[in-house]
Enzyme design. Structure first.
Site, PDB file in Angstrom:
ATOM      1  N   LYS A   2       0.832  -1.213   0.000  1.00  0.00           N
ATOM      2  CA  LYS A   2       0.000   0.000   0.000  1.00  0.00           C
ATOM      3  C   LYS A   2       0.869   1.268   0.000  1.00  0.00           C
ATOM      4  CE  LYS A   2      -2.208  -0.913   3.875  1.00  0.00           C
ATOM      5  NZ  LYS A   2      -1.604  -2.189   4.314  1.00  0.00           N
ATOM      6  N   ARG A  19      11.091  -0.727  11.056  1.00  0.00           N
ATOM      7  CA  ARG A  19       9.964  -0.456  11.957  1.00  0.00           C
ATOM      8  C   ARG A  19       9.947  -1.456  13.100  1.00  0.00           C
ATOM      9  NH1 ARG A  19       4.660   0.319   8.351  1.00  0.00           N
ATOM     10  NH2 ARG A  19       3.778  -0.654  10.201  1.00  0.00           N
ATOM     11  N   ARG A  25      -0.817  -8.285  13.414  1.00  0.00           N
ATOM     12  CA  ARG A  25      -1.312  -7.290  12.444  1.00  0.00           C
ATOM     13  C   ARG A  25      -2.117  -7.976  11.336  1.00  0.00           C
ATOM     14  NH1 ARG A  25       4.075  -4.548  10.958  1.00  0.00           N
ATOM     15  NH2 ARG A  25       2.822  -3.338   9.492  1.00  0.00           N
ATOM     16  N   ARG A  36      11.985  -5.287   4.895  1.00  0.00           N
ATOM     17  CA  ARG A  36      11.818  -3.905   4.436  1.00  0.00           C
ATOM     18  C   ARG A  36      12.469  -2.887   5.370  1.00  0.00           C
ATOM     19  NH1 ARG A  36       5.270  -2.867   4.957  1.00  0.00           N
ATOM     20  NH2 ARG A  36       5.192  -2.740   7.215  1.00  0.00           N
ATOM     21  N   ARG A  96      -9.751   1.179   8.476  1.00  0.00           N
ATOM     22  CA  ARG A  96      -9.360  -0.188   8.827  1.00  0.00           C
ATOM     23  C   ARG A  96     -10.489  -0.918   9.549  1.00  0.00           C
ATOM     24  NH1 ARG A  96      -3.410   0.856   8.929  1.00  0.00           N
ATOM     25  NH2 ARG A  96      -2.313  -1.112   9.180  1.00  0.00           N
TER      26      ARG A  96
HETATM   27  P1  AMP Z   1       0.628   0.822   9.071  1.00  0.00           P
HETATM   28  O1  AMP Z   1       1.820   1.698   8.920  1.00  0.00           O
HETATM   29  O2  AMP Z   1      -0.513   1.234   8.205  1.00  0.00           O
HETATM   30  O3  AMP Z   1       0.985  -0.644   8.917  1.00  0.00           O
HETATM   31  O4  AMP Z   1       0.114   1.009  10.587  1.00  0.00           O
HETATM   32  C1  AMP Z   1       0.942   0.684  11.688  1.00  0.00           C
HETATM   33  C2  AMP Z   1       0.086   0.547  12.926  1.00  0.00           C
HETATM   34  O5  AMP Z   1      -0.576   1.795  13.206  1.00  0.00           O
HETATM   35  C3  AMP Z   1      -1.046  -0.470  12.836  1.00  0.00           C
HETATM   36  O6  AMP Z   1      -0.623  -1.794  13.124  1.00  0.00           O
HETATM   37  C4  AMP Z   1      -2.027   0.071  13.893  1.00  0.00           C
HETATM   38  O7  AMP Z   1      -1.589  -0.224  15.208  1.00  0.00           O
HETATM   39  C5  AMP Z   1      -1.893   1.579  13.704  1.00  0.00           C
HETATM   40  N1  AMP Z   1      -2.845   2.096  12.697  1.00  0.00           N
HETATM   41  C6  AMP Z   1      -2.557   2.665  11.492  1.00  0.00           C
HETATM   42  N2  AMP Z   1      -3.667   3.026  10.849  1.00  0.00           N
HETATM   43  C7  AMP Z   1      -4.695   2.672  11.644  1.00  0.00           C
HETATM   44  C8  AMP Z   1      -6.112   2.760  11.522  1.00  0.00           C
HETATM   45  N3  AMP Z   1      -6.701   3.280  10.422  1.00  0.00           N
HETATM   46  N4  AMP Z   1      -6.863   2.292  12.555  1.00  0.00           N
HETATM   47  C9  AMP Z   1      -6.312   1.770  13.665  1.00  0.00           C
HETATM   48  N5  AMP Z   1      -4.991   1.636  13.841  1.00  0.00           N
HETATM   49  C10 AMP Z   1      -4.173   2.089  12.846  1.00  0.00           C
END
Ligand code: AMP
Length: 219
Positions: A13, A161, A172, A127, A88
């Site tokens: 994404k 990360r 996740r 990554r 989400r």
């Molecule tokens: P990402 O970078 O999109 O993989 O997000 C990393 C982490 O941020 C996720 O595992 C969640 O803990 C939190 N997070 C990001 N976006 C959301 C969202 N829309 N709703 C809830 N938690 C989020």
């Protein structure tokens, strides 16, 4: 044009949104990046989100909805945006619908990146990101042209990360299947869902998304 990218962690994404924002002149809005910035700055949202993110669970809807509502109002988003990692949950999608209809806007396409879960753990553990400019790389699939040097800005400073560890990735993926995948039928019903093979080579995925969005733009 306003877009949403849907797909499990590691599906591409972030990579594909970064490429698309250049081609279509859109702004990438990544809730994950916003939360990581809040954690780094030590804001109230960051303090609330830190442990939840490290456990691989989702941050509460109200926190995320407020964060994105504030951002979507900004002048730079008026030409169009790509939502990367939001919504989400169904509650987030419904809140987004309300925000958009209040501003007389709509989602033109939801792009689902279809991938095999069992390959995501390896993809994610390979990554890394340039600390200076945020460019994303993968040791196997998308390494920098010159080892140890960012293609975009020449920096040699990279970070991993903390939630990309195998055990957190499993949580996740679980959160994706339990809480996020119900968005697929939600957007299918609204006739805006398009699915793309996210297991193809990165440039092929970009090419297929570009072709798809050009046809959406002209329809
Ligand atoms: P990402 O970078 O999109 O993989 O997000 C990393 C982490 O941020 C996720 O595992 C969640 O803990 C939190 N997070 C990001 N976006 C959301 C969202 N829309 N709703 C809830 N938690 C989020």
């Amino acid at each position: 044009m306003n877009l949403i990218f849907l797909g499990p962690p590691g599906s591409g994404k972030g990579t594909q949104s970064k490429r698309l924002q250049k081609t279509f002149g859109l702004i990438q809005l990544s809730t994950g990046d916003m939360l990581r910035a809040a954690v780094a700055e030590g804001t109230d949202v960051g303090k609330q989100a830190k442990q939840i993110m490290e456990s691989g669970k989702l941050v509460p809807d109200d926190v995320i909805i407020k964060m994105i509502a504030d951002r979507i109002e900004s002048p730079d988003c008026q030409k169009g945006f790509i939502l990367d990692g939001f919504p989400r949950t169904i509650a987030q999608a419904e809140a987004l619908d309300k925000m958009l209809s209040a501003g007389k806007k709509q989602i033109n396409a939801v792009v689902e990146l279809q991938v095999n879960d069992n390959e995501m753990v390896e993809r994610i553990s390979s990554r890394f990101t340039c600390v200076k400019c945020g460019a994303g790389y993968n040791k196997v699939l998308n390494p920098p042209a010159k080892e140890g040097v960012c293609d975009e800005c020449g920096s040699a400073d990279f970070s991993f990360r903390s939630d990309d560890k195998a055990e957190t990735v499993a949580a996740r993926l679980k959160a994706y299947h339990e809480q996020t995948s119900p968005l697929l039928p939600y957007y299918k019903d609204k006739r805006v869902l398009y699915s793309v093979d996210g297991m193809a080579e990165i440039d092929t995925v970009t090419h297929n998304i570009n072709a798809l969005l050009k046809s959406v733009e002209n329809s």
